[in-house]
Design a protein around this motif. Structure first.
Motif, PDB file in Angstrom:
ATOM      1  N   ALA A  64      17.629  66.005  68.111  1.00 48.24           N
ATOM      2  CA  ALA A  64      19.069  66.231  68.237  1.00 48.24           C
ATOM      3  C   ALA A  64      19.352  67.708  68.010  1.00 48.24           C
ATOM      4  CB  ALA A  64      19.836  65.390  67.221  1.00 48.24           C
ATOM      5  N   VAL A 102      14.150  60.827  66.955  1.00 47.47           N
ATOM      6  CA  VAL A 102      15.005  61.477  67.948  1.00 47.47           C
ATOM      7  C   VAL A 102      15.104  62.984  67.696  1.00 47.47           C
ATOM      8  CG1 VAL A 102      17.029  60.882  66.535  1.00 47.47           C
ATOM      9  CG2 VAL A 102      17.345  61.498  68.931  1.00 47.47           C
ATOM     10  N   SER A 117      17.664  60.627  75.837  1.00 49.87           N
ATOM     11  CA  SER A 117      18.398  59.799  74.883  1.00 49.87           C
ATOM     12  C   SER A 117      19.815  60.319  74.705  1.00 49.87           C
ATOM     13  CB  SER A 117      17.675  59.785  73.534  1.00 49.87           C
ATOM     14  OG  SER A 117      18.255  58.847  72.658  1.00 49.87           O
ATOM     15  N   ASP A 118      20.720  59.417  74.338  1.00 47.03           N
ATOM     16  CA  ASP A 118      22.062  59.831  73.954  1.00 47.03           C
ATOM     17  C   ASP A 118      22.529  58.981  72.774  1.00 47.03           C
ATOM     18  OD1 ASP A 118      23.187  57.383  74.870  1.00 47.03           O
ATOM     19  OD2 ASP A 118      23.405  58.193  76.888  1.00 47.03           O
ATOM     20  N   ASP A 119      23.716  59.260  72.308  1.00 45.04           N
ATOM     21  CA  ASP A 119      24.202  58.666  71.059  1.00 45.04           C
ATOM     22  C   ASP A 119      24.267  57.140  71.096  1.00 45.04           C
ATOM     23  OD1 ASP A 119      25.545  59.330  68.358  1.00 45.04           O
ATOM     24  OD2 ASP A 119      26.966  57.965  69.300  1.00 45.04           O
ATOM     25  N   ALA A 160      22.180  63.795  70.392  1.00 49.59           N
ATOM     26  CA  ALA A 160      20.824  63.368  70.732  1.00 49.59           C
ATOM     27  C   ALA A 160      20.418  63.935  72.083  1.00 49.59           C
ATOM     28  CB  ALA A 160      20.747  61.846  70.758  1.00 49.59           C
ATOM     29  N   PRO A 196      16.094  57.642  63.166  1.00 46.59           N
ATOM     30  CA  PRO A 196      17.413  57.315  63.737  1.00 46.59           C
ATOM     31  C   PRO A 196      18.520  57.154  62.699  1.00 46.59           C
ATOM     32  CG  PRO A 196      15.921  55.434  63.881  1.00 46.59           C
ATOM     33  CD  PRO A 196      15.089  56.606  63.478  1.00 46.59           C
ATOM     34  N   TYR A 222      19.638  60.616  61.973  1.00 43.87           N
ATOM     35  CA  TYR A 222      20.387  61.100  63.140  1.00 43.87           C
ATOM     36  C   TYR A 222      21.826  60.587  63.121  1.00 43.87           C
ATOM     37  CZ  TYR A 222      22.679  61.122  67.543  1.00 43.87           C
ATOM     38  OH  TYR A 222      23.669  61.271  68.482  1.00 43.87           O
ATOM     39  N   ARG A 280      14.216  60.889  72.740  1.00 48.58           N
ATOM     40  CA  ARG A 280      13.466  60.087  71.778  1.00 48.58           C
ATOM     41  C   ARG A 280      11.981  60.193  72.089  1.00 48.58           C
ATOM     42  NH1 ARG A 280      14.592  54.370  72.301  1.00 48.58           N
ATOM     43  NH2 ARG A 280      15.706  54.822  74.231  1.00 48.58           N
TER      44      ARG A 280
END
Length: 306
Positions: free
Chosen positions: A243, A241, A286-288, A119, A105, A108, A122
């Motif tokens: 991405a 993650v 997952s997102d930011d 992202a 992370p 990322y 995860r």
């Protein structure tokens, strides 16, 4: 005839004499038929990179089945690429040489801040969590280190300045317990390899090391890991993650995300084999925003995200 020319003539004659034995005919070589050998460039493909926390061999063994699965499910050509270091991974992403990044992370957040990485999912760790921790280790027979307070004034080997479990999370744990970087005898880095940290501690080259939780299993066939103790563990943070680059078409990213989320560890034997090799058991969307705790930790310990 000059002596040097005569000597050369005799040398060539002797060579021809011995080259063509009795009864043997000289082979005539024709230069009329020649074939041009051309370089074949690699066909365009979506590039997939696993942050190099382990050797390239380990990275390939863990992920080549997953790469093949994604290509099959999406119909997109895919190729695994192998950055040499954490810094190389970041620069390759920024140069457009990595389309899909699988990273910790902390990396990322750097990719998102610098290059607009997005992202998509995860991983779920083998213990069933979509989070993980850092660990602080020492030799079991090192009686001078019994608790985190005993790490003051000692030699610390970490994975990489951009490692999450192998540096950032343990550093945050040290700071929470009143230890800052200046409180150690030295802080050195192991070239981005979890194995190197463990082996360095095992060999007595450093008093303590920091690794991501679960890394001891990687060297259990090389050393007696019972000689290593976990002194302390950090709190849990959002997990590793997947991405994608902002250069990638959204349609392709959506296909890859859907394929990742489709993997079924419980009910599909083929999927289980793919995930067992990769050392995790599934994915969550997952997102930011999931990674704001990592941004806050980085700010607290004074590490640059730009």
């Amino acid at each position: 005839m000059p002596k040097s020319v005569f000597s050369l003539f005799m040398l060539l004659a002797a060579f021809l004499l011995f080259s063509c034995g009795e009864g043997e005919e000289a082979v005539k070589v024709s230069l009329d038929k020649r074939q041009e050998i051309s370089f074949r460039p690699q066909l365009p493909a979506i590039t997939y990179a696993y942050l190099p926390q382990y050797s390239n061999t380990e990275s390939f063994q863990r992920h080549h089945r997953l790469v093949e699965y994604l290509a099959e499910q999406t119909g997109l050509p895919m190729r695994q690429v192998f950055p040499d270091t954490f810094t190389h991974h970041i620069s390759m992403f920024g140069q457009g040489k990595i389309d899909i990044s699988f990273s910790n992370p902390f990396i990322y957040v750097k990719l998102a801040n610098r290059f607009g990485a997005k992202a998509m999912a995860r991983i779920i760790e083998e213990d069933g969590r979509a989070e993980f921790r850092g660990q602080i280790i020492a030799r079991k027979d090192n009686e001078a280190i019994q608790s985190i307070k005993d790490c003051r004034g000692k030699s610390w080997v970490a994975v990489d300045p951009s490692s999450a479990g192998g540096y950032l999370f343990p550093l945050g744990h040290f700071v929470d317990n009143g230890l800052n970087l200046r409180d150690f005898k030295e802080v050195v880095f192991a070239g981005g390899r979890q194995e190197n940290v463990i082996l360095g501690v095992y060999a007595g080259l450093h008093d303590l090391g920091s690794i991501r939780e679960g890394s001891l299993k990687v060297v259990e066939n090389k050393i007696d890991i019972n000689q290593i103790k976990v002194v302390a563990s950090s709190r849990s943070y959002p997990g590793w993650v997947y991405a994608y680059s902002p250069r990638m078409p959204q349609e392709a990213a959506d296909k890859i995300r859907a394929a990742l989320l489709k993997l079924d560890y419980q009910h599909n034997p083929r999927h289980r084999a793919i995930l067992d090799a990769a050392k995790f058991i599934g994915f969550v969307p997952s997102d930011d925003r999931d990674f704001d705790p990592v941004r806050e930790l980085s700010k607290k310990v004074g590490l640059d995200l730009e």
